[in-house]
Each structure stands twice: as C-alpha cells, then as structure tokens.
Design an enzyme around this catalytic site. Structure first.
Site, short mmCIF file in Angstrom:
data_model
loop_
_atom_site.label_atom_id
_atom_site.label_comp_id
_atom_site.label_asym_id
_atom_site.label_seq_id
_atom_site.Cartn_x
_atom_site.Cartn_y
_atom_site.Cartn_z
N TYR A 124 35.85 23.27 -45.46
CA TYR A 124 35.27 22.63 -44.55
C TYR A 124 34.01 23.08 -43.51
CZ TYR A 124 39.57 19.64 -44.68
OH TYR A 124 40.64 18.69 -45.14
N LYS A 170 45.72 31.41 -52.35
CA LYS A 170 45.93 31.30 -53.70
C LYS A 170 44.91 32.43 -54.27
CE LYS A 170 46.80 28.57 -57.10
NZ LYS A 170 48.12 28.46 -57.79
N ASP A 207 50.66 26.74 -54.31
CA ASP A 207 51.39 25.60 -55.04
C ASP A 207 52.80 25.55 -54.75
OD1 ASP A 207 50.77 27.75 -56.37
OD2 ASP A 207 50.38 27.01 -58.16
N ASP A 231 45.57 22.14 -43.70
CA ASP A 231 45.35 20.65 -43.57
C ASP A 231 46.41 19.70 -44.53
OD1 ASP A 231 44.69 18.17 -42.66
OD2 ASP A 231 42.42 18.22 -43.84
N ASP A 235 50.01 18.13 -43.11
CA ASP A 235 50.22 16.74 -43.40
C ASP A 235 51.60 16.43 -44.02
OD1 ASP A 235 47.96 16.38 -42.21
OD2 ASP A 235 47.23 15.01 -43.45
#
Ligand code: GGG
Length: 337
Positions: A124, A170, A207, A231, A235
């Site tokens: 972002y 990751k 994951d 993010d 959510d």
C-alpha cells in the site's frame, strides 16, 4: 479536555459516525468536536480527497474518528484514497484491530485477538506504474517501519497483559522483504525478552495463518504483520466478532490517533438509516482508550454494546437485531451506558 476531529467520509460513514459521536459526548461531557472532510465526496466537491485543513484539525486535536471511504476501482486522475492519504500524511504507522467475541452475533464465544498491522508501506505504499501492458506495484518493507510496528505490538502485549505474539509473514517466497520484516520483529521481541518481559512467540506463514484463522482462531492473541496481509487477515477475523459491521479499528501514530470502523461505505445501504453503528461506536471506544488514555470510559462503552447484544439474546430477539435502524440501535446502547 479531549478534542475530537470528526470525519464521516462517504456512504454510511455519514450515518454511523454521528451515532458514535453522540456516545462520546455522553461519556465525555464537554468534549470539543470539530467537523472535517475527506473521502470521494470531498474529492468531487473540492478536487482533493483530504482537505489540508482536515490534516491541520486532526493534528491539532490529536484524535479523529473517521467513517468510511468509497474510492473508485479505476484510476481517477488526481485522486488518491482518502484513508491511505490520511494514514500516510499523519504517519499513522500502526493499525490496531481487536477481534473479540460478542454475545449473539459471534459464531464462537472464546475469541479475543488483536491484529497489529503495519500501516504505511508494504503493497500500500502507493508505488504503482503501468507501461506497455505491464503493471507493477512496489512492495516496500523497511527496517525503520518494522521496528516501530514491532515495538507497538510489544507495547500492546505489555499494556493489555497479553501472552503471545504471532509474527505472520511469507518469508519463504519473499525472503528479502518478509525476511527483513520477520528478522526485525524477532530482534525487537528478543530484546524485550532479555529485558525480562515474559511472552510466547510464534511465526506463521500467511497461508497457514489464514487457515488457522478459520480452524483455530482461539489460539491467536497478538498478531503482528505487514500492511496487505494484515488488511486481509483482519477482515477475515472480523467474521469471529460477528462481521464487518461490528469490527472496530484504530490507526496510531506519534501523538495522533484516528479510529475507524473496519467496514467501508456500503453504498447499497447508504442513506437508508439502517447501518449498524456498533463498529463505529467500538472504534470510538478505542479512541477513548488509546488516544485519551481513559480505559474505564472505554470499557463503559464496550460494556454497553455487549449488554445491548446480550439483552437481545436473553429476550430471544436476535432475529430483530438486523431490522433495527441506526438510531434505534444507538438508543439501545445509550440506555445501557
Ligand atoms: N472505514 C474503513 C473504510 O472505509 N474502508 C474502505 C476502504 O478502505 N476502501 C478503500 C478506499 O476506498 O480507499
């Protein structure tokens, strides 16, 4: 006396934010409230998504309550997402998203986690290019930003008497960016442990972390992660507190805080007066806690929300919850403040 900058933004932000402000005005008599503009509507009216005077007002107050923004999904010349602009302009580097079971609306009663998301960089950072049919987004991870988000996670663990920090990354496929993130968070945690702070830690690949969010959410305590991962994960986590309409958040910088419900502007229901104000009200409680350091008053608001939901469970009226208007829900909560 605390001062609050109020930025309803777009869509249902214009409905839920006034509800949350009326709760704040009840629990903090004399609260000074300044109205300000940001969002897509602001861009259409003024040619900028965040007015310079909005930034000045937030800095002056040190605390802001933001509603929601609806950015177009196609590039519009001169427009940049209002919420991203606010986070970057005010250097709101930490996004704190607590997810706790709520009576009647949560699928389980034993969830209590806090997601600490880096808020200024990652994917972002706003570095996108499109040339000759090739679009590129640059993912930025810096040691400086990671140091401060890690410190924030540790400080939340300490202040809220939490026990465990999970680092979500990751690094197996992004060894430079996520490797730097993971190693820097490890370093901060190790330093605090050497200084005597007790905490468990673990490291989870994104994951697997997503799978665990579905299969064993009760195992999470404090999660620290990068911007986009946080993010998405938060959510998904909102499912456990009853959905996006109930999920609060706060963006923290040095000497400035901006709380906002996790949900967006919900154009499908905007203007109908039926948006659930709970996420905005719980976000206001976060502001009371983190910006004004009044945890007892924050708990008073949170308890009123919980008692309201519990009363629907006790009286067998859960089904009617979704039929309440924004104002009816607000009245129910105010009754129990
Ligand atoms: N209150 C959070 C919110 O408005 N979320 C929607 C969102 O982030 N949309 C992206 C954008 O419009 O910039």
């Amino acid at each position: 006396m605390p001062k609050l900058c109020v930025i309803p933004g777009d869509g249902i932000g214009l409905e839920v934010v006034p509800a949350a402000v009326s709760v704040l005005e009840l629990v903090i008599p004399g609260l000074e409230v300044i109205q300000a503009q940001a969002g897509w509507g602001c861009f259409q009216r003024n040619g900028v998504s965040v007015l310079p005077e909005t930034l000045t007002a937030i800095r002056e107050c040190g605390a802001a309550l933001f509603g929601a923004v609806s950015s177009p999904s196609k590039k519009v010349e001169g427009y940049r997402s209002a919420i991203l602009t606010l986070r970057q302009s005010l250097d709101l580097y930490a996004n704190i998203r607590p997810v706790r079971s709520l009576p009647g609306v949560s699928p389980r009663s034993d969830i209590d986690m806090i997601i600490v998301r880096e808020n200024t960089e990652g994917l972002y950072a706003g570095l996108e290019t499109l040339e000759n049919g090739r679009a590129t987004a640059t993912r930025v991870i810096t040691r400086a930003a990671t140091l401060r988000i890690a410190e924030q996670a540790v400080s939340i663990l300490r202040n809220l008497h939490r026990k465990k920090i999970s680092i979500v990354h990751k690094a197996n496929v992004l060894p430079l960016t996520d490797g730097l993130f993971r190693d820097t968070v490890r370093e901060v945690i190790a330093q605090h442990q050497r200084e005597g702070l007790q905490m468990e830690t673990d490291e989870i690949l994104l994951d697997l972390a997503a799978l665990k969010m579905l299969s064993a959410p009760e195992k999470y305590d404090v999660i620290v992660t990068t911007n986009l991962f946080g993010d998405i994960l938060s959510d998904a986590a909102a499912y456990w507190c009853g959905g996006m309409g109930l999920a609060p958040s706060i963006n923290l910088g040095d000497g400035v805080a901006l709380a906002e419900p996790v949900h967006g502007s919900a154009p499908d229901i905007a203007g109908k007066g039926i948006a659930n104000p709970i996420a905005a009200i719980l976000s206001a409680a976060l502001l009371v806690h983190y910006a004004w350091n009044l945890p007892d008053i924050a708990h008073q608001i949170e308890n009123a929300v919980e008692k309201t939901l519990a009363s629907f469970v006790e009286t067998g009226k859960m089904a009617s919850l979704n039929q309440l208007s924004t104002n009816q829900m607000l009245e129910e909560i105010i009754l129990r403040l």
